[in-house]
Design an enzyme around this catalytic site. Structure first.
Site, PDB file in Angstrom:
ATOM      1  N   GLY A 244       0.863  -1.166  -0.057  1.00 47.08           N
ATOM      2  CA  GLY A 244       0.207   0.282   0.216  1.00 47.08           C
ATOM      3  C   GLY A 244       0.931   1.349  -0.025  1.00 47.08           C
ATOM      4  N   ASN A 245       0.174   2.277   0.058  1.00 43.63           N
ATOM      5  CA  ASN A 245       0.986   3.697   0.587  1.00 43.63           C
ATOM      6  C   ASN A 245       0.376   4.732   1.391  1.00 43.63           C
ATOM      7  OD1 ASN A 245      -0.968   5.337  -1.196  1.00 43.63           O
ATOM      8  ND2 ASN A 245      -0.749   3.983  -2.714  1.00 43.63           N
ATOM      9  N   ARG A 246       0.906   5.697   1.482  1.00 45.16           N
ATOM     10  CA  ARG A 246       0.470   6.454   2.721  1.00 45.16           C
ATOM     11  C   ARG A 246      -0.845   7.283   2.416  1.00 45.16           C
ATOM     12  NH1 ARG A 246       3.839   6.946   6.802  1.00 45.16           N
ATOM     13  NH2 ARG A 246       5.810   6.100   6.736  1.00 45.16           N
ATOM     14  N   SER A 247      -1.169   7.250   1.266  1.00 51.81           N
ATOM     15  CA  SER A 247      -2.470   8.181   0.778  1.00 51.81           C
ATOM     16  C   SER A 247      -3.704   7.939   1.755  1.00 51.81           C
ATOM     17  CB  SER A 247      -2.809   8.231  -0.720  1.00 51.81           C
ATOM     18  OG  SER A 247      -3.850   8.712  -0.873  1.00 51.81           O
TER      19      SER A 247
END
Ligand code: CTP
Length: 413
Positions: A217-220
């Protein structure tokens, strides 16, 4: 600002600072607003009902049941409001609002309304700093609730610290600010300037499964994309929001929940063709595991190697097949050579606008409530929006998109 014709519900919680709400009421009435005072039972222990009834525009309301003229005050009060301001908001009131525990008239009004809400907390420093309260404040902010933070100063009992209710003048300034930015109460041509436009917005970070419990995933957080969708909706557009985020959205928005880059690609492709404006604010994964394990990968089986394959670049694909007259907006989260990279993306993906976030700067981008962006346009214009709340950034992006869309449609007429 003239507040004539604006109906403002003033919610008063049970705290020593309740007396300051009298001053808030007086200032709002002086500015022309119709103020509906709603007091909790606790508030009435601190300030007399008669004081409020005399200074507001109608008598105090505090019970769900004993108004013979209004059998369902919990819905009618909130429905008729242009804005609700809660001052002081106690720890209990904040927690009830955050969890939806609607146990009295004020908490019912808050849950039943679609009007913008401003919460002005006031409590002892220890309570204000407690993770339970801070987590609830984060939750409320993520739902679009406006907050006038408490100041530092002398608290009940004589000690000094953070938690003192903001000054009435600052609370009233926040009311002006919110009403001005939302255009609530007056649907002028300017505030409904996206009327008739079909806007598609993507939001949040995609999650690419490794196995049933793990993902890449990512931090958005999706906050910026959700606010773009909300502002487009309140400015009159017909909005489809394709999101991976759990943030709530207005009922008038056509929401499609997705999780992976592939699901986002399909959902966007299904609606983009007929859109006037497409805003790709989602942080789409560039790579996805070739195969997600069917069962949870066990530690005892050794370190797994995860083979990744590229995903479809949705923005580039949209750019390649862009219908005439469509305005395509991309985002770029950069940490180095920000502007050069953003311009390269703008042209490579055939976008009309590119919103650049330098995510290495403090208070910018992922997970924050604030953002600082530069909006680069294929026509060479460059608009810089200094550090501000994400709702204002959302409005600036939409205003630029509308300008470019309008220029494009008059050019092709
Ligand atoms: N984007 C997309 N599909 C992808 C990856 C990105 O539609 N598979 C979109 C994003 O929504 C954003 C823009 O492309 O609007 C730029 O995303 P970004 O991650 O900054 O750029 P990339 O092209 O992925 O380049 P890099 O990660 O190398 O910076």
């Amino acid at each position: 600002m003239d507040l004539s014709g604006r109906r403002i519900v003033l919610g008063v919680g049970g705290g020593i600072a309740a007396y300051k709400a009298v001053e808030v009421s007086r200032r709002l009435v002086d500015a022309g607003a119709h103020v509906v005072p709603v007091m909790t039972t606790g508030a009435k222990r601190f300030v007399g009902e008669t004081t409020f009834s005399a200074l507001a525009s109608e008598p105090v309301r505090s019970s769900l049941f004993d108004d013979p003229n209004d059998p369902i005050p919990h819905t009618t009060i909130g429905q008729g409001a242009d804005l609700i301001v809660v001052a002081p908001a106690t720890a209990r009131l904040i927690s009830a609002y955050a969890t939806g525990y609607s146990h009295d008239l004020l908490t019912n009004v808050l849950i039943a309304t679609r009007a913008p809400v401003i919460v002005c907390p006031a409590m002892h420093t220890e309570m204000w700093e407690h993770p339970a309260i801070q987590d609830n404040m984060t939750l409320l902010r993520s739902r679009g609730v406006h907050v006038v933070n408490p100041g530092e100063g002398r608290l009940a009992g004589g000690d000094i610290g953070a938690g003192r209710l903001a000054e009435p003048i600052d609370i009233v300034a926040a009311v002006f600010d919110v009403l001005e930015s939302r255009g609530a109460g007056r649907a002028s041509a300017e505030t409904r300037d996206l009327d008739g436009l079909n806007v598609v917005v993507s939001a949040g970070g995609t999650r690419e499964p490794i196995d049933p419990v793990r993902f890449v995933g990512n931090r958005s957080s999706g906050k910026q994309g959700h606010l773009i969708a909300e502002q487009a909706h309140s400015r009159g557009a017909s909005v489809t929001l394709v999101t991976t985020s759990a943030i709530a959205s207005s009922p008038g928005i056509n929401r499609v929940n997705v999780e992976t880059a592939d699901e986002m690609h399909r959902a966007i492709s299904a609606v983009a063709n007929t859109a006037d404006i497409v805003v790709m604010s989602a942080a789409v994964a560039d790579f996805t595991p070739v195969r997600a394990a069917e069962n949870k990968i066990k530690k005892a089986d050794g370190v797994p190697s995860i083979v990744l394959a590229p995903t479809v670049d949705i923005l580039a694909e949209l750019g390649a097949v862009k219908p005439v007259g469509q305005t395509l907006v991309g985002f770029a989260a950069e940490t180095t050579d920000a502007e050069a990279n953003a311009l390269r993306k703008l042209h490579a993906k055939n976008a009309d606008l590119l919103v650049l976030n330098d995510v290495s700067a403090p208070g910018v981008g992922f997970e924050h409530d604030t953002n600082e962006v530069t909006i680069l346009s294929a026509d060479g214009s460059r608009v810089h929006i200094g550090l501000t709340d994400k709702r204002k950034v959302a409005d600036a992006v939409l205003t630029e998109a509308r300008r470019v869309h309008h220029a494009g449609s008059t050019a092709t007429e």
